[in-house]
Scaffold this active site. Structure first.
Site, PDB file in Angstrom:
ATOM      1  N   ASN A  80       0.852  -1.194   0.000  1.00  0.00           N
ATOM      2  CA  ASN A  80       0.000   0.000   0.000  1.00  0.00           C
ATOM      3  C   ASN A  80       0.884   1.238   0.000  1.00  0.00           C
ATOM      4  O   ASN A  80       2.117   1.128   0.001  1.00  0.00           O
ATOM      5  CB  ASN A  80      -0.952  -0.025   1.191  1.00  0.00           C
ATOM      6  CG  ASN A  80      -0.210  -0.027   2.504  1.00  0.00           C
ATOM      7  OD1 ASN A  80       0.463   0.930   2.855  1.00  0.00           O
ATOM      8  ND2 ASN A  80      -0.303  -1.131   3.245  1.00  0.00           N
ATOM      9  N   ASP A 139      -4.448  -6.171   5.416  1.00  0.00           N
ATOM     10  CA  ASP A 139      -5.458  -6.994   6.089  1.00  0.00           C
ATOM     11  C   ASP A 139      -5.366  -8.446   5.642  1.00  0.00           C
ATOM     12  O   ASP A 139      -5.671  -9.354   6.404  1.00  0.00           O
ATOM     13  CB  ASP A 139      -6.855  -6.449   5.788  1.00  0.00           C
ATOM     14  CG  ASP A 139      -7.059  -5.067   6.401  1.00  0.00           C
ATOM     15  OD1 ASP A 139      -6.546  -4.862   7.517  1.00  0.00           O
ATOM     16  OD2 ASP A 139      -7.690  -4.210   5.775  1.00  0.00           O
ATOM     17  N   PHE A 194      -4.622   3.810  14.943  1.00  0.00           N
ATOM     18  CA  PHE A 194      -5.007   4.801  13.943  1.00  0.00           C
ATOM     19  C   PHE A 194      -6.189   4.280  13.143  1.00  0.00           C
ATOM     20  O   PHE A 194      -6.373   3.072  13.026  1.00  0.00           O
ATOM     21  CB  PHE A 194      -3.828   5.087  13.009  1.00  0.00           C
ATOM     22  CG  PHE A 194      -2.920   6.146  13.559  1.00  0.00           C
ATOM     23  CD1 PHE A 194      -2.935   7.423  13.037  1.00  0.00           C
ATOM     24  CD2 PHE A 194      -2.083   5.868  14.632  1.00  0.00           C
ATOM     25  CE1 PHE A 194      -2.122   8.413  13.569  1.00  0.00           C
ATOM     26  CE2 PHE A 194      -1.263   6.854  15.169  1.00  0.00           C
ATOM     27  CZ  PHE A 194      -1.290   8.124  14.621  1.00  0.00           C
ATOM     28  N   LYS A 209     -14.049   1.345  16.107  1.00  0.00           N
ATOM     29  CA  LYS A 209     -12.737   0.683  16.057  1.00  0.00           C
ATOM     30  C   LYS A 209     -12.113   0.614  17.449  1.00  0.00           C
ATOM     31  O   LYS A 209     -11.503  -0.370  17.822  1.00  0.00           O
ATOM     32  CB  LYS A 209     -11.830   1.457  15.098  1.00  0.00           C
ATOM     33  CG  LYS A 209     -10.640   0.668  14.650  1.00  0.00           C
ATOM     34  CD  LYS A 209     -10.110   1.157  13.317  1.00  0.00           C
ATOM     35  CE  LYS A 209     -11.085   0.844  12.202  1.00  0.00           C
ATOM     36  NZ  LYS A 209     -10.600   1.158  10.881  1.00  0.00           N
ATOM     37  N   LYS A 214     -11.263  -3.070  18.974  1.00  0.00           N
ATOM     38  CA  LYS A 214      -9.877  -3.485  19.218  1.00  0.00           C
ATOM     39  C   LYS A 214      -9.506  -3.390  20.694  1.00  0.00           C
ATOM     40  O   LYS A 214      -8.416  -3.801  21.086  1.00  0.00           O
ATOM     41  CB  LYS A 214      -8.919  -2.639  18.376  1.00  0.00           C
ATOM     42  CG  LYS A 214      -9.222  -2.745  16.886  1.00  0.00           C
ATOM     43  CD  LYS A 214      -8.035  -2.417  16.024  1.00  0.00           C
ATOM     44  CE  LYS A 214      -8.457  -2.423  14.565  1.00  0.00           C
ATOM     45  NZ  LYS A 214      -7.426  -2.898  13.666  1.00  0.00           N
TER      46      LYS A 214
HETATM   47  O1  C5P Z   1      -8.759  -2.310  11.221  1.00  0.00           O
HETATM   48  P1  C5P Z   1      -7.930  -1.192  10.666  1.00  0.00           P
HETATM   49  O2  C5P Z   1      -6.875  -1.663   9.699  1.00  0.00           O
HETATM   50  O3  C5P Z   1      -8.699  -0.054  10.115  1.00  0.00           O
HETATM   51  O4  C5P Z   1      -7.186  -0.613  11.966  1.00  0.00           O
HETATM   52  C1  C5P Z   1      -6.177   0.321  11.897  1.00  0.00           C
HETATM   53  C2  C5P Z   1      -5.333   0.273  13.134  1.00  0.00           C
HETATM   54  O5  C5P Z   1      -5.020  -1.071  13.498  1.00  0.00           O
HETATM   55  C3  C5P Z   1      -4.004   0.931  12.902  1.00  0.00           C
HETATM   56  O6  C5P Z   1      -3.578   1.423  14.153  1.00  0.00           O
HETATM   57  C4  C5P Z   1      -3.127  -0.228  12.433  1.00  0.00           C
HETATM   58  O7  C5P Z   1      -1.759   0.021  12.657  1.00  0.00           O
HETATM   59  C5  C5P Z   1      -3.647  -1.364  13.272  1.00  0.00           C
HETATM   60  N1  C5P Z   1      -3.603  -2.677  12.607  1.00  0.00           N
HETATM   61  C6  C5P Z   1      -2.761  -3.659  13.086  1.00  0.00           C
HETATM   62  N2  C5P Z   1      -2.753  -4.901  12.499  1.00  0.00           N
HETATM   63  C7  C5P Z   1      -3.543  -5.174  11.447  1.00  0.00           C
HETATM   64  C8  C5P Z   1      -4.410  -4.188  10.960  1.00  0.00           C
HETATM   65  C9  C5P Z   1      -4.416  -2.948  11.556  1.00  0.00           C
HETATM   66  O8  C5P Z   1      -2.013  -3.393  14.044  1.00  0.00           O
HETATM   67  N3  C5P Z   1      -3.518  -6.374  10.910  1.00  0.00           N
END
Ligand code: C5P
Length: 409
Positions: free
Chosen positions: A215, A284, A328, A342, A346
């Site tokens: 990305n 993801d 974030f 979120k 989380k």
């Molecule tokens: O679920 P999303 O990707 O939108 O969440 C974003 C946050 O979760 C960010 O802080 C990102 O660094 C963290 N993240 C993570 N591991 C992942 C996906 C997101 O630590 N696999």
């Protein structure tokens, strides 16, 4: 170049150690910058360092006789080595050769400089400088990891062209960067004593030996946060995906490529951390299989089978002894609602949300953030990422204090 007196260095006592290496010539410039910043500087050289830089130069710059010999009756009478070890507020060894680090790790004391490092309780920082193969050698890796584990601050090294004609990691950081690191180490900032782990940049999920899913994250926000934390006195481990940025001096940098590698590195580093800031744009999904050979374009369509990556932030937040967790959220719409969802999903303490798309968020120098925590929200206005990072760090510090106060009462 820094020419002003620094509030963190003024009248602070810097023991500047110099070991044998070509980069020793840069120590003169560093001594000059430290003096200009208002520090008292005592140079201590290893005997071999005298082959690389003259004592007279350093003596003239620091206005103090350079110390070198371990058994020197005249100097010992003026200020004994134990007294000198106690005198220092900070010991900074620049350059630190492979040999210097090996002896330091072994606890040897066969030079005055090694003796002082062993006898002093002041923070100790070293700026490695050596040939890239020496830096990459397992013996040096082992020594550096051992020193890091004992709380020695490893500043750099940088990558680039080397005096020997090689190119790679092993260049000493520039004097200006070392000055900045010394300031941060002596600054009793609001994050002093806090151990932080920060993730930054994108991840790359390999499809075959030459292709990956990635990305557009530049890593700038995460690196700016790491820098702001260091400036406030935190100890920072920066777990970074592939980016073209230099790590802030003083950060412990762990480079990774994939989400799985980042997950593993974070869970290892999080041990006794007080703060976790997940700034990385973690993929993801990853391809369920990585082709061992380059995928050929035989068919008209190609379907990729993807599997979910672990959520690093959620996993850290679910640890029994978890640090203060900051995540974030990059959203195109409904910022506050998505950010709050979120935060709950989380299980984190704070979400910093920003708008993305239409030239906002990724690959730009400025950003704005909406901060959402349990019971409140506030905005940090659009500004350069560096300033935004400083404000975010200051806000996190307030929230951490508030949480401690609630837990205590
Ligand atoms: O679920 P999303 O990707 O939108 O969440 C974003 C946050 O979760 C960010 O802080 C990102 O660094 C963290 N993240 C993570 N591991 C992942 C996906 C997101 O630590 N696999």
């Amino acid at each position: 170049m820094a020419s002003e007196v620094s509030e963190h260095l003024r009248e602070r006592r810097l023991l500047l150690g110099i070991s044998a290496g070509i980069a020793a010539y840069k120590a003169a410039q560093l001594a000059r910058l430290l003096m200009r910043a208002g520090a008292e500087v005592q140079v201590v050289m290893t005997p071999a360092a005298r082959e690389f830089i003259g004592e007279m130069t350093l003596q003239a710059i620091t206005r103090r006789p350079v110390r070198c010999a371990i058994f020197d009756a005249a100097h010992e009478a003026a200020m004994g080595h134990i007294e000198l070890a106690r005198w220092a507020d900070l010991i900074l060894v620049a350059p630190a050769s492979a040999d210097f680090l090996a002896k330091l790790q072994a606890g040897m004391a066969d030079t005055l400089l090694h003796t002082l490092c062993l006898a002093s309780e002041a923070p100790l920082a070293v700026a490695p400088a050596m040939n890239q193969a020496m830096w990459r050698h397992p013996a040096t890796r082992h020594n550096v990891l051992g020193l890091q584990g004992r709380g020695v601050h490893i500043l750099g090294p940088a990558e680039g062209d080397q005096a020997c004609g090689d190119s790679g990691p092993g260049r000493m950081l520039e004097p200006e960067q070392l000055l900045q690191a010394a300031e941060a180490l002596l600054h009793k900032g609001r994050m002093a004593g806090i151990r932080a782990v920060v993730t930054a940049g994108p991840t790359r999920e390999p499809l075959d030996p030459v292709r990956f899913l990635g990305n557009r994250s530049s890593g700038r926000m995460g690196y700016a946060i790491a820098d702001a934390l260091l400036r406030e006195g935190a100890e920072v481990t920066l777990v970074s995906g592939p980016v073209s940025l230099e790590a802030p001096p003083g950060a412990r940098l762990i480079r990774v490529q994939t989400a799985l590698e980042m997950h593993q590195a974070c869970l290892r580093a999080i041990n006794d951390a007080d703060l976790f800031i997940a700034c990385a744009a973690v993929a993801d999904y990853r391809p369920s299989e990585r082709a061992s050979q380059k995928i050929k374009k035989d068919a008209d369509t190609l379907t990729l089978d993807l599997v979910r990556n672990p959520d690093i932030l959620a996993d850290v937040a679910a640890l029994p002894q978890r640090p203060f967790c900051v995540g974030f959220a990059a959203e195109t719409n409904d910022l506050e609602r998505h950010a709050e969802a979120k935060r709950r999903a989380k299980g984190v303490d704070l979400i910093a949300a920003n708008r993305v798309g239409d030239g906002e968020g990724f690959e730009v120098d400025e950003n704005a953030l909406l901060l959402v925590w349990d019971g409140g929200s506030s905005s940090l206005p659009r500004q350069p990422k560096q300033r935004l990072a400083e404000q975010l760090v200051s806000f996190i510090s307030e929230r951490m204090d508030a949480q401690l106060t609630t837990e205590d009462s």
